[in-house]
Design a protein around this motif. Sequence first.
Motif, short mmCIF file in Angstrom:
data_model
loop_
_atom_site.label_atom_id
_atom_site.label_comp_id
_atom_site.label_asym_id
_atom_site.label_seq_id
_atom_site.Cartn_x
_atom_site.Cartn_y
_atom_site.Cartn_z
N ILE A 80 -0.67 -16.94 -28.71
CA ILE A 80 0.67 -16.59 -29.17
C ILE A 80 0.70 -16.39 -30.69
N LYS A 81 -0.36 -16.76 -31.38
CA LYS A 81 -0.38 -16.59 -32.83
C LYS A 81 -1.79 -16.22 -33.29
N ALA A 82 -1.87 -15.81 -34.55
CA ALA A 82 -3.15 -15.40 -35.11
C ALA A 82 -4.10 -16.58 -35.22
N LYS A 83 -5.40 -16.32 -34.98
CA LYS A 83 -6.42 -17.36 -35.07
C LYS A 83 -6.87 -17.61 -36.49
N GLY A 84 -6.67 -16.65 -37.37
CA GLY A 84 -7.15 -16.78 -38.73
C GLY A 84 -8.63 -16.47 -38.86
N ASP A 85 -9.17 -15.74 -37.89
CA ASP A 85 -10.58 -15.38 -37.91
C ASP A 85 -10.77 -14.12 -37.08
N PHE A 86 -11.98 -13.56 -37.13
CA PHE A 86 -12.29 -12.37 -36.35
C PHE A 86 -12.56 -12.75 -34.90
N SER A 87 -12.12 -11.91 -33.98
CA SER A 87 -12.46 -12.08 -32.56
C SER A 87 -13.17 -10.83 -32.02
N LEU A 88 -13.42 -9.87 -32.86
CA LEU A 88 -14.03 -8.60 -32.48
C LEU A 88 -15.41 -8.82 -31.85
N ARG A 89 -15.62 -8.23 -30.67
CA ARG A 89 -16.86 -8.45 -29.95
C ARG A 89 -17.16 -7.27 -29.03
N VAL A 90 -18.38 -7.24 -28.55
CA VAL A 90 -18.86 -6.17 -27.69
C VAL A 90 -19.44 -6.78 -26.42
N TYR A 91 -19.12 -6.17 -25.25
CA TYR A 91 -19.69 -6.60 -23.98
C TYR A 91 -20.62 -5.49 -23.46
N LYS A 92 -21.82 -5.88 -23.14
CA LYS A 92 -22.76 -4.95 -22.53
C LYS A 92 -23.57 -5.69 -21.48
N ASN A 93 -23.52 -5.16 -20.24
CA ASN A 93 -24.23 -5.79 -19.12
C ASN A 93 -23.91 -7.27 -19.00
N HIS A 94 -22.62 -7.59 -19.19
CA HIS A 94 -22.10 -8.95 -19.03
C HIS A 94 -22.62 -9.92 -20.08
N GLU B 62 -25.22 1.59 -33.48
CA GLU B 62 -25.21 2.92 -32.88
C GLU B 62 -25.67 2.89 -31.42
N ASN B 63 -26.53 1.93 -31.08
CA ASN B 63 -27.03 1.83 -29.71
C ASN B 63 -25.96 1.32 -28.74
N PHE B 64 -24.93 0.67 -29.27
CA PHE B 64 -23.84 0.14 -28.44
C PHE B 64 -22.65 1.09 -28.39
N TYR B 65 -22.52 1.93 -29.40
CA TYR B 65 -21.35 2.78 -29.56
C TYR B 65 -21.12 3.69 -28.35
N GLY B 66 -19.94 3.56 -27.74
CA GLY B 66 -19.55 4.41 -26.63
C GLY B 66 -20.24 4.11 -25.32
N LYS B 67 -21.18 3.15 -25.33
CA LYS B 67 -21.94 2.82 -24.12
C LYS B 67 -21.63 1.41 -23.63
N SER B 68 -20.78 0.70 -24.33
CA SER B 68 -20.43 -0.68 -23.99
C SER B 68 -18.98 -0.92 -24.38
N ASP B 69 -18.44 -2.04 -23.98
CA ASP B 69 -17.03 -2.33 -24.23
C ASP B 69 -16.87 -3.03 -25.57
#
Length: 335
Positions: free
Chosen positions: A219-233, A245-252
């Motif tokens: 419900i509120k900001a964490k005060g930190d980054f949560s940005l992440r990538v999922y590839k093959n679980h 570049e190897n993850f770009y457009g090929k993973s979440d």
Amino acid sequence: MKNSSKNPLKFSDFFNSWLNEHYYKQGIYIGKKGDFYTSVSVGSLFGICIAKKILSLKDKFDGKISIVEIGANEGYLLADIVQGIYTFNSDALNDFEFCIIEPHEILRKKQLQTFKEKFGDEIEIRHFSILDEAKFNEAIFISNELFDTFSCEVVDRDKMLFIDNFIPKFEKIDNKTKELAKKYKITKGEIPINLDIFLKDIYNSCSKFSFITFDYGDIKAKGDFSLRVYKNHKVYNFFEIENLENFYGKSDITYDLNFGILKNEFLKFKDVKFENYSSQQKALLDFGAVDILDILLKKGGEIAYKNGASQLKRLIYPEELGTRFKMMEFSKGLK
């Protein structure tokens, strides 16, 4: 995707290109064959619980109701909702129409195929490519893991994230992002953009609606980054990836939703009412998950009951999806 070091990309443009110009446009799979699981991947119980919630709202509307899923991927959630409504009250199917907002052609084809396989020609889908073209009389909007796909800027105090030939760099924040950071009280983390435009389109699409969304976040900001990538679980911290570049457009690529921002933006519309915010665990129990298990036992026997109970455990237990995911609900013009 290359850009000159003299003109690095704002992260929001990079994020949008990654997901919408490449990843989702390819018609990706979710679940075992994809890069990540959602609650829909667990089985049909998630959608059946939402179907029970939808039926509890039916009397608040006056006419035929459009059930509208936004971000349906292969269409399994909406199909599970249809099946749930039929199971609880087959006659009620006539009170609904089923719609999907989907910009990507490959995914629209997959959604049609899912419905064809499950229902033959009995149930039709109305497709809309973009939300601002969709108009309904009365609607129930459903989404699952939608808002984490909204483009975002990433800020760290007086700096914001840019991508220079697949290398993340923090540089001086621009005025627009600075104002958003101030508005949302975010000093470090992700700031969704164009959320106000999306909610305005929802608001203008019909005179009465219920809006129910599930996503991960708080419900509120964490005060930190949560940005992440999922590839093959497997999950990767965005800032620790060396070969981006190897993850770009090929993973979440994804981040946590700040539900407080969603709430504040939606309530700027004077006749939008905030209904509820809870963990997914509490929401599904409130929707009637335990009653559904009893129905499964009576209609399907012990095997169906055990399957449903196994799904419910994964959907509500904290170590699975139960507290990491949240539900938020709004309405407009309901009785």
